[in-house]
Write a protein that holds these residues in place. Sequence first.
Motif, mmCIF file in Angstrom:
data_model
loop_
_atom_site.group_PDB
_atom_site.id
_atom_site.type_symbol
_atom_site.label_atom_id
_atom_site.label_comp_id
_atom_site.label_asym_id
_atom_site.label_seq_id
_atom_site.Cartn_x
_atom_site.Cartn_y
_atom_site.Cartn_z
ATOM 1 N N GLY A 21 81.535 70.573 39.918
ATOM 2 C CA GLY A 21 81.327 69.275 40.559
ATOM 3 C C GLY A 21 81.391 68.136 39.563
ATOM 4 O O GLY A 21 81.951 67.068 39.848
ATOM 5 N N THR A 22 80.825 68.363 38.372
ATOM 6 C CA THR A 22 80.875 67.344 37.334
ATOM 7 C C THR A 22 82.306 67.095 36.875
ATOM 8 O O THR A 22 82.729 65.954 36.665
ATOM 9 C CB THR A 22 80.012 67.771 36.132
ATOM 10 N N ILE A 23 83.074 68.173 36.724
ATOM 11 C CA ILE A 23 84.475 68.027 36.321
ATOM 12 C C ILE A 23 85.236 67.220 37.362
ATOM 13 O O ILE A 23 85.994 66.303 37.038
ATOM 14 C CB ILE A 23 85.122 69.402 36.122
ATOM 15 N N ASN A 24 85.031 67.547 38.628
ATOM 16 C CA ASN A 24 85.752 66.838 39.686
ATOM 17 C C ASN A 24 85.346 65.379 39.776
ATOM 18 O O ASN A 24 86.180 64.491 39.974
ATOM 19 C CB ASN A 24 85.507 67.519 41.035
ATOM 20 N N HIS A 63 87.962 61.717 38.713
ATOM 21 C CA HIS A 63 87.801 60.480 39.484
ATOM 22 C C HIS A 63 87.071 59.379 38.748
ATOM 23 O O HIS A 63 86.664 58.384 39.353
ATOM 24 C CB HIS A 63 87.080 60.788 40.797
ATOM 25 N N ARG A 64 86.887 59.510 37.456
ATOM 26 C CA ARG A 64 86.194 58.482 36.692
ATOM 27 C C ARG A 64 87.194 57.762 35.789
ATOM 28 O O ARG A 64 87.925 58.408 35.053
ATOM 29 C CB ARG A 64 85.104 59.116 35.827
ATOM 30 N N PRO A 65 87.259 56.429 35.834
ATOM 31 C CA PRO A 65 88.206 55.695 34.973
ATOM 32 C C PRO A 65 87.948 55.980 33.504
ATOM 33 O O PRO A 65 86.804 56.111 33.071
ATOM 34 C CB PRO A 65 87.930 54.222 35.321
ATOM 35 N N HIS A 66 89.026 56.095 32.755
ATOM 36 C CA HIS A 66 88.953 56.402 31.332
ATOM 37 C C HIS A 66 89.632 55.277 30.561
ATOM 38 O O HIS A 66 90.740 54.870 30.885
ATOM 39 C CB HIS A 66 89.652 57.731 31.045
ATOM 40 N N GLU A 67 88.965 54.770 29.520
ATOM 41 C CA GLU A 67 89.486 53.630 28.777
ATOM 42 C C GLU A 67 90.808 53.939 28.081
ATOM 43 O O GLU A 67 91.575 53.042 27.761
ATOM 44 C CB GLU A 67 88.455 53.164 27.740
ATOM 45 N N GLY A 68 91.085 55.210 27.829
ATOM 46 C CA GLY A 68 92.329 55.562 27.154
ATOM 47 C C GLY A 68 93.524 55.702 28.082
ATOM 48 O O GLY A 68 94.631 55.955 27.621
ATOM 49 N N LYS A 70 93.683 47.532 32.964
ATOM 50 C CA LYS A 70 92.921 48.282 33.963
ATOM 51 C C LYS A 70 92.843 49.748 33.557
ATOM 52 O O LYS A 70 93.861 50.399 33.342
ATOM 53 C CB LYS A 70 93.578 48.165 35.342
ATOM 54 N N ALA A 71 91.625 50.282 33.442
ATOM 55 C CA ALA A 71 91.428 51.695 33.126
ATOM 56 C C ALA A 71 91.611 52.515 34.395
ATOM 57 O O ALA A 71 91.111 52.155 35.465
ATOM 58 C CB ALA A 71 90.036 51.916 32.537
ATOM 59 N N LEU A 72 92.338 53.619 34.297
ATOM 60 C CA LEU A 72 92.627 54.472 35.437
ATOM 61 C C LEU A 72 91.927 55.814 35.294
ATOM 62 O O LEU A 72 91.561 56.235 34.201
ATOM 63 C CB LEU A 72 94.140 54.703 35.569
ATOM 64 N N THR A 73 91.766 56.502 36.423
ATOM 65 C CA THR A 73 91.276 57.872 36.388
ATOM 66 C C THR A 73 92.438 58.794 36.038
ATOM 67 O O THR A 73 93.609 58.417 36.176
ATOM 68 C CB THR A 73 90.702 58.286 37.748
ATOM 69 N N PRO A 74 92.155 60.018 35.562
ATOM 70 C CA PRO A 74 93.260 60.942 35.289
ATOM 71 C C PRO A 74 94.158 61.169 36.485
ATOM 72 O O PRO A 74 95.377 61.256 36.350
ATOM 73 C CB PRO A 74 92.530 62.225 34.869
#
Length: 273
Positions: free
Chosen positions: A230-233, A238-243, A252-256
């Motif tokens: 659940g944490t991975i998902n 679904h969490r934006p990543h600065e890279g 704009k930071a996007l999720t994977p």
Amino acid sequence: MRPQYDPERHTPAEREQANAQELTALGFGRVSRTTVQRTRLAYRKQGLWGLLDHRTTRASSPTGRADERVVAAVREALHRRRGRSKGTINGLFPLINQILQDRHGPGTVPTPSQATLYRLVTALARPGELPSGPVRQVPASVDGRAFTPTTALRPGEQVQVDTTRLDVLALFDDGRLARPVALPETIIVDRGRIFVSAAFTPPANTSASASSQPRPRTPTAKGIVERTFGTINALFCHRPHEGLRHPMMPRKALTPDQMRAALVAVADTCPSR
């Protein structure tokens, strides 16, 4: 073809304006017709490369805009110091200034500030070359140059794999070396076909004293692993990543998931099976 992009009914300027309005509505920020026009012309001239924010593709320099004569003097001072007592960073400053005077004459090169010399010395020094100060850990083979940031434009363009040895020393009671392993006492699995197959069940029963399958639709029986997935998902997918930055939206930071969808749309890919 959507009506607003029909070349038989609309001029290029009108189609660009329609595209700008559509991008703005989709959340790309306030996009002007001029931006669309510039991007379209860059794509026509350079393809996908023209769509990149080239600020991310420029190779950075560890010396910045420093005078090349000063940079050469710092390199020479570090070279002379190798093999001798390392001393201190501040102890290099007189030697650097002396090299500048010998090569270019007194007063020809403006005397750099101590802050500038400190920055250059720490940027150009090899690992272990100085006894104090934040020496940048750069391999000697690259001669102090910074690495160019890696840029990938499509999923799977570059896959990096590394093998790292676990630096743990484990000993048996008799003193022999052992790998740091854990022998399972109980294995709890779900009812997936792989876990009830002949390939899994006998080894699992041999390694563990007990193996159990929870009742159907009871995820609480495997709460730890369920929480991990659940944490991975939630965080990874679904969490934006600065890279992760879209070439058209560098701020704009996007999720994977969003980054993959954006790159798949402009790259030929083979669907996974």
